[in-house]
Design a protein around this motif. Structure first.
Motif, PDB file in Angstrom:
ATOM      1  N   ALA A 101       0.653  45.062  58.684  1.00  0.00           N
ATOM      2  CA  ALA A 101       1.950  44.361  58.503  1.00  0.00           C
ATOM      3  C   ALA A 101       2.085  42.856  59.486  1.00  0.00           C
ATOM      4  O   ALA A 101       2.181  41.814  59.185  1.00  0.00           O
ATOM      5  CB  ALA A 101       3.327  45.062  58.321  1.00  0.00           C
ATOM      6  N   SER A 102       1.866  43.536  60.653  1.00  0.00           N
ATOM      7  CA  SER A 102       1.902  42.592  61.976  1.00  0.00           C
ATOM      8  C   SER A 102       0.675  41.567  61.704  1.00  0.00           C
ATOM      9  O   SER A 102       0.761  40.202  61.830  1.00  0.00           O
ATOM     10  CB  SER A 102       1.866  42.917  63.219  1.00  0.00           C
ATOM     11  OG  SER A 102       0.562  43.715  63.348  1.00  0.00           O
ATOM     12  N   ALA A 121      -0.474  58.004  51.633  1.00  0.00           N
ATOM     13  CA  ALA A 121      -1.828  57.644  51.602  1.00  0.00           C
ATOM     14  C   ALA A 121      -2.313  56.512  50.412  1.00  0.00           C
ATOM     15  O   ALA A 121      -3.088  55.531  50.754  1.00  0.00           O
ATOM     16  CB  ALA A 121      -2.697  58.923  50.972  1.00  0.00           C
ATOM     17  N   VAL A 122      -1.501  56.620  49.330  1.00  0.00           N
ATOM     18  CA  VAL A 122      -1.670  55.544  48.346  1.00  0.00           C
ATOM     19  C   VAL A 122      -1.209  54.207  48.748  1.00  0.00           C
ATOM     20  O   VAL A 122      -1.925  52.980  48.732  1.00  0.00           O
ATOM     21  CB  VAL A 122      -1.186  55.678  46.952  1.00  0.00           C
ATOM     22  CG1 VAL A 122      -1.067  54.488  46.152  1.00  0.00           C
ATOM     23  CG2 VAL A 122      -1.824  56.862  46.250  1.00  0.00           C
ATOM     24  N   VAL A 123      -0.064  54.154  49.571  1.00  0.00           N
ATOM     25  CA  VAL A 123       0.633  53.110  50.323  1.00  0.00           C
ATOM     26  C   VAL A 123      -0.505  52.395  50.944  1.00  0.00           C
ATOM     27  O   VAL A 123      -0.546  51.097  51.294  1.00  0.00           O
ATOM     28  CB  VAL A 123       1.789  53.204  50.732  1.00  0.00           C
ATOM     29  CG1 VAL A 123       2.406  51.926  51.479  1.00  0.00           C
ATOM     30  CG2 VAL A 123       2.656  53.502  49.516  1.00  0.00           C
ATOM     31  N   LEU A 124      -1.096  53.335  52.018  1.00  0.00           N
ATOM     32  CA  LEU A 124      -1.740  52.923  52.748  1.00  0.00           C
ATOM     33  C   LEU A 124      -2.999  52.159  52.229  1.00  0.00           C
ATOM     34  O   LEU A 124      -3.731  51.207  52.909  1.00  0.00           O
ATOM     35  CB  LEU A 124      -2.339  54.173  53.635  1.00  0.00           C
ATOM     36  CG  LEU A 124      -3.446  53.933  55.007  1.00  0.00           C
ATOM     37  CD1 LEU A 124      -2.672  53.030  55.921  1.00  0.00           C
ATOM     38  CD2 LEU A 124      -3.983  55.212  55.490  1.00  0.00           C
ATOM     39  N   ARG A 152     -12.433  56.536  51.151  1.00  0.00           N
ATOM     40  CA  ARG A 152     -12.521  56.451  52.586  1.00  0.00           C
ATOM     41  C   ARG A 152     -11.257  56.831  53.388  1.00  0.00           C
ATOM     42  O   ARG A 152     -11.247  57.570  54.380  1.00  0.00           O
ATOM     43  CB  ARG A 152     -12.870  54.927  53.134  1.00  0.00           C
ATOM     44  CG  ARG A 152     -14.139  54.316  52.634  1.00  0.00           C
ATOM     45  CD  ARG A 152     -14.356  53.126  53.031  1.00  0.00           C
ATOM     46  NE  ARG A 152     -15.744  52.664  52.661  1.00  0.00           N
ATOM     47  CZ  ARG A 152     -16.591  52.625  51.582  1.00  0.00           C
ATOM     48  NH1 ARG A 152     -16.017  52.899  50.290  1.00  0.00           N
ATOM     49  NH2 ARG A 152     -17.768  52.365  51.319  1.00  0.00           N
ATOM     50  N   ILE A 153      -9.982  56.627  52.802  1.00  0.00           N
ATOM     51  CA  ILE A 153      -8.750  57.033  53.260  1.00  0.00           C
ATOM     52  C   ILE A 153      -8.822  58.706  53.207  1.00  0.00           C
ATOM     53  O   ILE A 153      -8.287  59.244  54.055  1.00  0.00           O
ATOM     54  CB  ILE A 153      -7.651  56.470  52.605  1.00  0.00           C
ATOM     55  CG1 ILE A 153      -7.660  54.992  52.906  1.00  0.00           C
ATOM     56  CG2 ILE A 153      -6.122  57.207  52.968  1.00  0.00           C
ATOM     57  CD1 ILE A 153      -6.384  54.088  52.171  1.00  0.00           C
ATOM     58  N   VAL A 166      -0.442  57.089  59.628  1.00  0.00           N
ATOM     59  CA  VAL A 166      -0.352  56.093  58.486  1.00  0.00           C
ATOM     60  C   VAL A 166       0.558  55.073  58.813  1.00  0.00           C
ATOM     61  O   VAL A 166       0.299  53.988  58.475  1.00  0.00           O
ATOM     62  CB  VAL A 166       0.095  56.997  57.256  1.00  0.00           C
ATOM     63  CG1 VAL A 166       0.787  56.150  56.197  1.00  0.00           C
ATOM     64  CG2 VAL A 166      -0.865  58.046  56.831  1.00  0.00           C
ATOM     65  N   PHE A 167       1.838  55.459  59.364  1.00  0.00           N
ATOM     66  CA  PHE A 167       2.884  54.585  59.670  1.00  0.00           C
ATOM     67  C   PHE A 167       2.308  53.622  60.874  1.00  0.00           C
ATOM     68  O   PHE A 167       2.542  52.086  60.858  1.00  0.00           O
ATOM     69  CB  PHE A 167       4.219  55.071  60.344  1.00  0.00           C
ATOM     70  CG  PHE A 167       4.798  55.675  58.976  1.00  0.00           C
ATOM     71  CD1 PHE A 167       5.429  54.961  58.164  1.00  0.00           C
ATOM     72  CD2 PHE A 167       5.180  56.970  58.977  1.00  0.00           C
ATOM     73  CE1 PHE A 167       6.185  55.491  57.070  1.00  0.00           C
ATOM     74  CE2 PHE A 167       5.808  57.571  57.976  1.00  0.00           C
ATOM     75  CZ  PHE A 167       6.321  56.909  56.903  1.00  0.00           C
ATOM     76  N   ALA A 168       1.464  54.017  61.719  1.00  0.00           N
ATOM     77  CA  ALA A 168       0.931  52.902  62.663  1.00  0.00           C
ATOM     78  C   ALA A 168      -0.041  52.179  61.998  1.00  0.00           C
ATOM     79  O   ALA A 168       0.210  50.956  62.355  1.00  0.00           O
ATOM     80  CB  ALA A 168       0.255  53.848  63.701  1.00  0.00           C
ATOM     81  N   ALA A 169      -0.708  52.559  61.093  1.00  0.00           N
ATOM     82  CA  ALA A 169      -1.865  51.649  60.519  1.00  0.00           C
ATOM     83  C   ALA A 169      -0.913  50.425  59.454  1.00  0.00           C
ATOM     84  O   ALA A 169      -1.248  49.480  59.622  1.00  0.00           O
ATOM     85  CB  ALA A 169      -2.811  52.448  59.601  1.00  0.00           C
TER      86      ALA A 169
END
Length: 239
Positions: free
Chosen positions: A232-233, A147-150, A196-197, A224-227
């Motif tokens: 990144a892209s 969550a923090v990385v997101l 918000r996250i 999370v990984f999809a976001a």
């Protein structure tokens, strides 16, 4: 339904000093499935827990409060256990006897949490599966990290791109610019991004002391990984 209690008389030694009367209290909230059969199973298990506690020195009393019906087919039961001193209560809390009974209770209650007073183990403890006690009501560390990385990743990227485009702090000493950047980033995360996250992923981060299914964990982690992959892209394209 009336409350039930178990008590024993203080031993003669309890009259020897005021310290022996510094009663320590242990309050537990059990979340039990609704229905008479589940209630009967829980009560039998609870009676075993009280009987086990009674064998320990310093045990004074245990009260089981009337249950509270909740939504989603569960009932909350509240138990209050008293020992004479913090040391005696801690000894029972850390005992293998209590650990064994908790293990047996896995099929009896869905989850539990407790607060202990004057035990040296202050604060709420929780387990979503009724198993090992965790020193926090927050989500597991791996969920906190994701969550923090997101929140941190896009904040750092956008902040860096904006500062670079506007030429902000480009000629400042690294140590000075770093501390200012950290203050700005932390403020943005605290007041704008993380609330918000946390709200968006509340079904995954805060399951309200209920069982977190594998499906829920996979959905939350997948989002999370999809976001992160999408962002990144986008940032790769922009830079």
């Amino acid at each position: 339904m009336t409350s039930s209690s178990e008590s024993v008389q203080d031993s003669p030694d309890s009259q020897n000093s005021p310290e022996d009367h510094f009663y320590s209290t242990f309050i537990v909230e059990y979340i039990v499935p609704q229905g008479p059969e589940a209630e009967a199973v829980f009560r039998r298990w609870y009676d075993q827990m009280v009987e086990g506690a009674r064998q320990f020195e310093g045990y004074t009393r245990a009260d089981l409060c009337p249950p509270l019906d909740c939504d989603d087919g569960v009932v909350k039961w509240y138990s209050i256990v008293h020992f004479r001193t913090p040391q005696e209560l801690n000894y029972w809390l850390k005992s293998s006897d209590r650990a064994d009974l908790l293990e047996q209770g896995h099929d009896t209650f869905l989850a539990y949490r407790y607060k202990s007073f004057t035990t040296g183990l202050e604060g709420w403890f929780s387990s979503h599966t009724g198993g090992a006690e965790q020193h926090s009501l927050g989500p597991p560390p791996w969920k906190q990290v994701l969550a923090v990385v997101l929140g941190l990743y896009p904040t750092l990227m956008i902040q860096g791109m904006v500062f670079s485009a506007l030429g902000i702090m480009q000629t400042w000493p690294m140590a000075t610019s770093l501390v200012i950047n950290n203050l700005i980033t932390s403020s943005i995360l605290t007041w704008a991004v993380m609330p918000r996250i946390s709200g968006f992923l509340s079904f995954w981060l805060r399951p309200a002391y209920r069982l977190t299914t594998v499906q829920t964990n996979l959905i939350g982690a997948g989002l999370v990984f999809a976001a992160l992959g999408f962002m990144a892209s986008v940032f790769n394209y922009l830079t």
